[in-house]
Design an enzyme around this catalytic site. Structure first.
Site, PDB file in Angstrom:
ATOM      1  N   ASP A   1     -44.653  13.683 -11.935  1.00 11.96           N
ATOM      2  CA  ASP A   1     -44.467  12.571 -12.967  1.00 11.96           C
ATOM      3  C   ASP A   1     -44.614  13.325 -14.096  1.00 11.96           C
ATOM      4  O   ASP A   1     -45.500  14.181 -14.203  1.00 11.96           O
ATOM      5  CB  ASP A   1     -45.643  11.456 -12.282  1.00 11.96           C
ATOM      6  CG  ASP A   1     -45.695  10.356 -13.550  1.00 11.96           C
ATOM      7  OD1 ASP A   1     -44.581   9.863 -14.074  1.00 11.96           O
ATOM      8  OD2 ASP A   1     -46.636  10.094 -14.093  1.00 11.96           O
TER       9      ASP A   1
ATOM     10  N   ASP B   1     -45.480  11.086 -17.808  1.00 10.89           N
ATOM     11  CA  ASP B   1     -46.583  10.299 -18.476  1.00 10.89           C
ATOM     12  C   ASP B   1     -47.950  10.257 -17.723  1.00 10.89           C
ATOM     13  O   ASP B   1     -47.909   9.660 -16.629  1.00 10.89           O
ATOM     14  CB  ASP B   1     -46.213   8.818 -18.772  1.00 10.89           C
ATOM     15  CG  ASP B   1     -45.525   8.799 -20.156  1.00 10.89           C
ATOM     16  OD1 ASP B   1     -45.343   9.842 -20.725  1.00 10.89           O
ATOM     17  OD2 ASP B   1     -45.114   7.476 -20.602  1.00 10.89           O
TER      18      ASP B   1
END
Length: 248
Positions: free
Chosen positions: A12, A14
């Site tokens: 991922d 953020d």
């Protein structure tokens, strides 16, 4: 040491490789470059390609990854080249999209926050991104909303309302990032990207921070095709990867 191409490590963006909406730090870039000498590496972000490119520090930096999956994989790149692209507009049709937009704006008009800004709904290729405070907020206002949301459950309550309103429409609503909600067709969560890698790799590792139920990393974290790991910061990501793969 030769590269182990039986495994791929997916991250991922953020909260996992960068602070929320911030550009990747130089030490993380170095860490990933070293990791890519050992294993194939890919990004899986809910944001569009332009935002992920910005956070990675430019297109050249983005192209160093074996795979980049923007909008959960609705826009998929391999070695810097687009290999697939899907459109929510084509899938849902204009009438249903407007129904979702109108309901969301009506709901948000009744929500009281410490402050509101602009761009409450962002139309992306593979999803609608709904933002109670508005995506034009400053970084400080983003943090303020995040803390307010933790206390008052603004997004959780809105997700419940959206799910109730669109029960029969085959839509998924999940909490994404610090300030928004992602809306997309069933199956268009981050597991969508796995179709591009599941045949070529024996083991798929995924690292994300929002792996809890309702978070936008939850489905891929729990998927039987992946080995999922929950992180709390970019520093924690490096620590867990080093421990898991024996990297010093």
């Amino acid at each position: 040491m030769s590269r182990d191409t039986s495994k791929i490590i997916l991250f991922d963006v953020d909260g996992t490789l960068t602070a929320a909406r911030k550009v990747i730090e130089p030490d993380m870039v170095t860490f990933l470059e070293n990791l890519m000498h050992k294993y194939p590496v890919g990004l899986v972000g809910g944001s569009d390609l332009a935002k992920i490119e910005e956070q990675m520090g430019g297109r050249d930096r983005l192209n160093m990854f074996d795979f980049v999956f923007a909008e959960n994989g609705l826009v998929a790149l391999a070695n810097g080249e687009i290999i697939a692209k899907e459109s929510i507009q084509k899938f849902m049709g204009e009438d249903k999209i407007q129904e979702l937009i109108n309901f969301s704006l009506g709901y948000l008009s009744g929500v009281k926050l410490p402050r509101k800004r602009g761009t409450f709904i962002e139309f992306r290729n593979g999803m609608l991104n709904i933002c109670p405070i508005g995506r034009s907020c400053t970084y400080e206002e983003r943090g303020e909303f995040s803390e307010f949301d933790k206390q008052h459950g603004i997004r959780t309550t809105m997700v419940d309302a959206l799910r109730k309103e669109f029960t029969k429409d085959g839509l998924v609503f999940s909490i994404g990032g610090q300030i928004s909600i992602d809306a997309f067709p069933t199956g268009w969560d981050k597991t969508y990207c796995l179709r591009f890698v599941e045949k070529d790799f024996k083991e798929i590792y995924f690292f994300g921070d929002k792996t809890y139920k309702g978070g936008n990393d939850h489905e891929i974290f729990e998927d039987s095709r992946t080995k999922g790991f929950t992180v709390v910061s970019p520093e924690d990501t490096k620590k867990q990867v080093c421990q898991l793969f024996g990297i010093e």
